[in-house]
Design an enzyme around this catalytic site. Structure first.
Site, PDB file in Angstrom:
ATOM      1  N   ASP A   1     -27.684   5.215  38.316  1.00 63.26           N
ATOM      2  CA  ASP A   1     -28.104   6.799  38.288  1.00 63.26           C
ATOM      3  C   ASP A   1     -29.116   7.150  39.217  1.00 63.26           C
ATOM      4  O   ASP A   1     -30.185   6.585  39.334  1.00 63.26           O
ATOM      5  CB  ASP A   1     -28.904   7.122  36.844  1.00 63.26           C
TER       6      ASP A   1
ATOM      7  N   HIS B   1     -25.113   9.805  37.563  1.00 61.64           N
ATOM      8  CA  HIS B   1     -25.821  10.808  36.618  1.00 61.64           C
ATOM      9  C   HIS B   1     -24.637  11.644  35.699  1.00 61.64           C
ATOM     10  O   HIS B   1     -24.101  12.411  36.610  1.00 61.64           O
ATOM     11  CB  HIS B   1     -26.814  11.404  37.230  1.00 61.64           C
TER      12      HIS B   1
ATOM     13  N   SER C   1     -29.347  14.734  30.031  1.00 64.73           N
ATOM     14  CA  SER C   1     -30.444  14.703  31.064  1.00 64.73           C
ATOM     15  C   SER C   1     -31.530  15.157  30.460  1.00 64.73           C
ATOM     16  O   SER C   1     -32.143  14.656  29.230  1.00 64.73           O
ATOM     17  CB  SER C   1     -29.929  15.285  32.270  1.00 64.73           C
TER      18      SER C   1
END
Length: 332
Positions: A273, A301, A145
């Site tokens: 996501d 995610h 991320s």
């Protein structure tokens, strides 16, 4: 470029990106063997601050590769993906190190700054130190991320010079277009669940930072912030040299520099996501020839849960780190 180890399909009982995201973070099995044990080391930063680095303690060969994992927003070595990567490292005989961004190791850092999505100078300093202190080990790097965006931003900024430090890099579920991701997390279900979750830890840490450095920002305005755009406008952007949130998101995004990457790089993004709109993902024409884009239809995610036999419940999250890890190892 090395092929990925598997084509991901979500279990039938995890429909949609939100379910795949939340199950992985809250319930999924994270390791097959013993839980990882960490050795913590404190590094002094060039500006007089500190970061804490957790390294796995399982036995490895003297020349085993070192995999450095940069965590996501408000993550740590306790995050489900870090534990799963540690399990992969133990099974494959690698060293795994998780450097914590400032303020994420459980202790507030000292300087009047924290960390941000485009902190490639911090990435550069950390990777150079790893390379210096582990000269006999091939160095690989992955980021999840926020950490993945910062890592790919570093690779693009460094160009050919990145290859003098690492063999290959990988970004997992990274918002490579920060504006698209920032606006997505500020709407609907995302705002109610994920934004609240992040702000529940980010705001208290910011207030402690204000106690350290009075006058750093407007306390009442920060307390009124209801999304990441407002938080970044008041805290993240000005503390790290950006004009405002829009300037920060534009200048920190990795997507504009993907074509400048000159080391093997993987960008993994699920098309469902919740944080990263599929329409914002890079296309092959926007990435350099060294960049592999893996964009499966499902995964959420940092989800990618896989069912366990015989009934398919509960799921585990060890397949994604194995796929990414084996891709990296193909370039060691």
């Amino acid at each position: 470029m090395a092929a990925l180890a598997f084509d991901y399909t979500a279990p039938w009982w995890l429909p949609g990106g939100n379910a795949q995201t939340l199950w992985a973070a809250l319930f999924a099995r994270r390791h097959a063997g013993p839980a990882p044990q960490w050795r913590r080391e404190r590094w002094q930063t060039p500006d007089g601050d500190f970061v804490d680095v957790d390294t796995t303690t399982h036995a490895v060969a003297p020349d085993a590769p070192l995999l450095v994992l940069f965590h996501g927003l408000e993550g740590s070595s306790a995050s489900q993906y870090a534990v799963a990567f540690a399990d992969f490292a133990a099974r494959e005989g690698l060293v795994l190190a998780v450097p914590h961004f400032r303020g994420c190791s459980g202790e507030l850092n000292l300087a009047p700054r924290a960390y941000h999505s485009g902190d490639f100078q911090e990435i550069d300093w950390m990777l150079r130190r790893f390379a210096t202190t582990h000269p006999g080990r091939p160095l690989l790097a992955a980021g999840v991320s926020l950490g993945g965006n910062a890592l790919l931003r570093w690779a693009g900024e460094m160009g050919f010079a990145a290859g003098r430090t690492v063999r290959a890099v990988a970004a997992v579920c990274s918002p490579l277009d920060l504006a698209a991701g920032g606006h997505a997390i500020g709407r609907g279900f995302n705002r109610l669940v994920y934004t609240r979750m992040f702000l529940s830890t980010m705001v208290p840490k910011a207030l402690k930072k204000l106690e350290q450095h009075p006058g750093l920002f407007d306390r009442e305005a920060l307390l009124a912030a209801s999304d990441l755009y407002q938080f970044d406008n008041l805290f993240t952007a000005p503390l790290h040299g950006f004009r405002d949130t829009d300037d920060y998101w534009a200048r920190a995004s990795a997507k504009p520099v993907l074509s400048d990457i000159r080391v093997p790089a993987l960008a993994l993004n699920a098309l469902n996501d919740p944080f990263v709109p599929a329409g914002s993902l890079p296309t092959p024409s926007q990435a350099g020839h060294q960049v592999t884009l893996w964009q499966p239809a499902q995964g959420g995610h940092v989800g990618f849960s896989v069912s366990l036999p015989p009934l398919g419940l509960p799921g585990h999250v060890m397949a994604m780190p194995a796929a990414v890890g084996h891709w990296l190892l193909a370039h060691r």
